[in-house]
Design an enzyme around this catalytic site. Structure first.
Site, PDB file in Angstrom:
ATOM      1  N   GLY A  62      19.482  47.750   8.134  1.00 22.76           N
ATOM      2  CA  GLY A  62      20.685  48.559   7.944  1.00 22.76           C
ATOM      3  C   GLY A  62      20.371  50.026   7.661  1.00 22.76           C
ATOM      4  N   CYS A  83       8.045  39.461  11.962  1.00 23.42           N
ATOM      5  CA  CYS A  83       8.875  38.879  10.897  1.00 23.42           C
ATOM      6  C   CYS A  83       8.077  38.970   9.593  1.00 23.42           C
ATOM      7  CB  CYS A  83       9.213  37.422  11.215  1.00 23.42           C
ATOM      8  SG  CYS A  83      10.078  36.620   9.848  1.00 23.42           S
ATOM      9  N   MET A 108      15.728  34.748   6.087  1.00 23.50           N
ATOM     10  CA  MET A 108      16.340  33.559   6.677  1.00 23.50           C
ATOM     11  C   MET A 108      15.290  32.464   6.846  1.00 23.50           C
ATOM     12  SD  MET A 108      19.511  34.611   7.441  1.00 23.50           S
ATOM     13  CE  MET A 108      20.008  33.295   8.492  1.00 23.50           C
ATOM     14  N   GLY A 141      21.522  45.453  15.037  1.00 24.86           N
ATOM     15  CA  GLY A 141      21.605  44.161  14.356  1.00 24.86           C
ATOM     16  C   GLY A 141      22.630  44.178  13.242  1.00 24.86           C
ATOM     17  N   THR A 142      22.246  44.748  12.101  1.00 28.39           N
ATOM     18  CA  THR A 142      23.085  44.728  10.902  1.00 28.39           C
ATOM     19  C   THR A 142      24.478  45.311  11.139  1.00 28.39           C
ATOM     20  OG1 THR A 142      21.113  44.831   9.529  1.00 28.39           O
ATOM     21  CG2 THR A 142      23.167  45.511   8.484  1.00 28.39           C
ATOM     22  N   LYS A 144      18.134  35.297  18.703  1.00 24.33           N
ATOM     23  CA  LYS A 144      17.388  35.023  17.479  1.00 24.33           C
ATOM     24  C   LYS A 144      16.018  34.486  17.912  1.00 24.33           C
ATOM     25  CE  LYS A 144      17.892  34.155  12.878  1.00 24.33           C
ATOM     26  NZ  LYS A 144      16.633  34.841  12.587  1.00 24.33           N
TER      27      LYS A 144
HETATM   28  C1  LIG Z   1      19.982  38.251   9.081  1.00 25.72           C
HETATM   29  C2  LIG Z   1      18.917  38.834   9.958  1.00 25.72           C
HETATM   30  C3  LIG Z   1      18.194  37.992  10.802  1.00 25.72           C
HETATM   31  C4  LIG Z   1      17.177  38.521  11.635  1.00 25.72           C
HETATM   32  N1  LIG Z   1      16.476  37.679  12.455  1.00 25.72           N
HETATM   33  C5  LIG Z   1      15.523  38.180  13.285  1.00 25.72           C
HETATM   34  C6  LIG Z   1      14.824  37.335  14.194  1.00 25.72           C
HETATM   35  O1  LIG Z   1      15.064  36.135  14.298  1.00 25.72           O
HETATM   36  N2  LIG Z   1      13.858  37.904  14.966  1.00 25.72           N
HETATM   37  C7  LIG Z   1      13.561  39.245  14.928  1.00 25.72           C
HETATM   38  O2  LIG Z   1      12.685  39.707  15.664  1.00 25.72           O
HETATM   39  N3  LIG Z   1      14.232  40.070  14.074  1.00 25.72           N
HETATM   40  C8  LIG Z   1      15.197  39.566  13.269  1.00 25.72           C
HETATM   41  N4  LIG Z   1      15.880  40.405  12.419  1.00 25.72           N
HETATM   42  C9  LIG Z   1      15.538  41.847  12.410  1.00 25.72           C
HETATM   43  C10 LIG Z   1      16.481  42.638  13.307  1.00 25.72           C
HETATM   44  O3  LIG Z   1      16.403  42.173  14.643  1.00 25.72           O
HETATM   45  C11 LIG Z   1      16.170  44.140  13.262  1.00 25.72           C
HETATM   46  O4  LIG Z   1      14.850  44.363  13.705  1.00 25.72           O
HETATM   47  C12 LIG Z   1      16.308  44.722  11.875  1.00 25.72           C
HETATM   48  O5  LIG Z   1      17.367  44.094  11.175  1.00 25.72           O
HETATM   49  C13 LIG Z   1      16.570  46.226  11.903  1.00 25.72           C
HETATM   50  O6  LIG Z   1      17.713  46.545  12.684  1.00 25.72           O
HETATM   51  P1  LIG Z   1      19.207  46.693  12.073  1.00 25.72           P
HETATM   52  O7  LIG Z   1      19.110  47.644  10.912  1.00 25.72           O
HETATM   53  O8  LIG Z   1      20.045  47.192  13.202  1.00 25.72           O
HETATM   54  O9  LIG Z   1      19.620  45.314  11.620  1.00 25.72           O
HETATM   55  C14 LIG Z   1      16.908  39.902  11.599  1.00 25.72           C
HETATM   56  C15 LIG Z   1      17.658  40.756  10.762  1.00 25.72           C
HETATM   57  C16 LIG Z   1      18.649  40.239   9.946  1.00 25.72           C
HETATM   58  C17 LIG Z   1      19.420  41.167   9.047  1.00 25.72           C
END
Ligand SMILES: Cc1cc2nc3c(=O)[nH]c(=O)nc-3n(C[C@H](O)[C@H](O)[C@H](O)COP(=O)(O)O)c2cc1C
Length: 271
Positions: free
Chosen positions: A183, A96, A38, A231-232, A12
């Site tokens: 997602g 972010c 968040m 991630g998701t 994170k």
């Molecule tokens: C609950 C949550 C918290 C996340 N926190 C961070 C973070 O702290 N730093 C970051 O660079 N991306 C963060 N992301 C983004 C993810 O790392 C990723 O770039 C994004 O969700 C797309 O990928 P995914 O569809 O596989 O989740 C977060 C995503 C989610 C859903």
């Protein structure tokens, strides 16, 4: 995550000071993904270095520490502290979408982005990965800025700016109002971003956004990613999602007669 088959771990995002993040609700679950704000909750780097050191004693895969700051000096200091504690690489969260004065406010500005990458590169002797925002007119142009400033690799993409409204209350659901979508819904967007960037830079791209199965991962490799982040889907399917995807990908490569993932990186660009 490592036992579940992940080839590396990204933390994170960590800042200099501890942050509680926003009050709940901070995540809205939908059929096609999550909308989250968040607010970058984290214990602050001086506390997190203990977790980095501990993680390094048990992990068999590389640890990438994600950092966010409010200036280029802060990003550089965080990168240095992360590497001193044992990080194998640092990922700069300049994307972010829901915290003021950091994240995408830095990554959307070519000038601030270049200065931040240069300072972080000068501060550490480990790879600097730059995580890009899709909430821009041309992600390829910003990828180019990051690469010219010395980035060793790029991650594409962070979440897509989004929101949800509760019709009974007549109010946004997230306490912050606006957040970021992740997602399956964002997979086509993330894929297009990787495809656009591949034509623009020479450095490796880490694809990220909506990957839930081996087909998604294969699409990202074919678009130009050399690796992918998930991630998701970990929240939806659990940590075994990594080995399920790598097994599927291996079977796909074998069936197609390829020896290695590297043989299909960017293959969809051929004419
Ligand atoms: C609950 C949550 C918290 C996340 N926190 C961070 C973070 O702290 N730093 C970051 O660079 N991306 C963060 N992301 C983004 C993810 O790392 C990723 O770039 C994004 O969700 C797309 O990928 P995914 O569809 O596989 O989740 C977060 C995503 C989610 C859903």
């Amino acid at each position: 995550m490592s036992e579940g088959g992940a080839g590396a771990i990204v933390t994170k995002s960590i800042g200099l000071e501890p942050r509680n993040g926003y009050v709940n609700p901070t995540v809205v679950q939908m059929s096609f993904g999550l909308v989250n704000a968040m607010g970058l909750p984290n214990p602050g780097m001086d506390e997190f270095v203990h977790e980095i050191r501990r993680a390094k004693t048990v992990l068999k895969v590389p640890l990438i520490v994600s950092v966010y700051g409010y200036s280029e000096d802060e990003y550089a200091l965080l990168a240095k502290k992360g590497v001193e504690a044992g990080a194998d690489a640092v990922e700069l969260n300049v994307s972010c979408p829901h915290v003021k004065c950091t994240g995408s406010e830095i990554g959307q500005s070519p000038k601030l982005l270049a200065a931040t990458v240069k300072k972080a590169k000068a501060a550490i002797d480990k790879p600097v990965i730059v995580k890009l925002s899709p909430n821009v007119t041309s992600i390829a142009a910003l990828a180019d800025v990051a690469a010219r400033a010395g980035a060793d690799a790029l991650t594409a993409i962070n979440t897509v700016k989004a929101m949800a409204i509760n019709v009974e209350a007549g109010m946004p659901i997230l306490s912050n109002g606006v957040g970021g979508l992740s997602g399956p819904a964002i997979k086509p967007i993330a894929l297009r971003c990787v495809y656009d960037i591949f034509g623009q830079v020479e450095i490796p791209i880490i694809g990220c956004g909506g990957i839930t199965n081996w087909r998604d991962a294969a699409e990202f490799l074919l678009a130009g990613a050399s690796a992918v982040q998930i991630g998701t889907a970990v929240a939806l399917k659990g940590p075994r999602v990594f080995s399920t995807i790598t097994r599927g990908l291996s079977a796909y490569l074998r069936m197609k007669g390829y020896q290695s993932v590297s043989e299909i990186v960017g293959l969809s660009h051929r004419r």
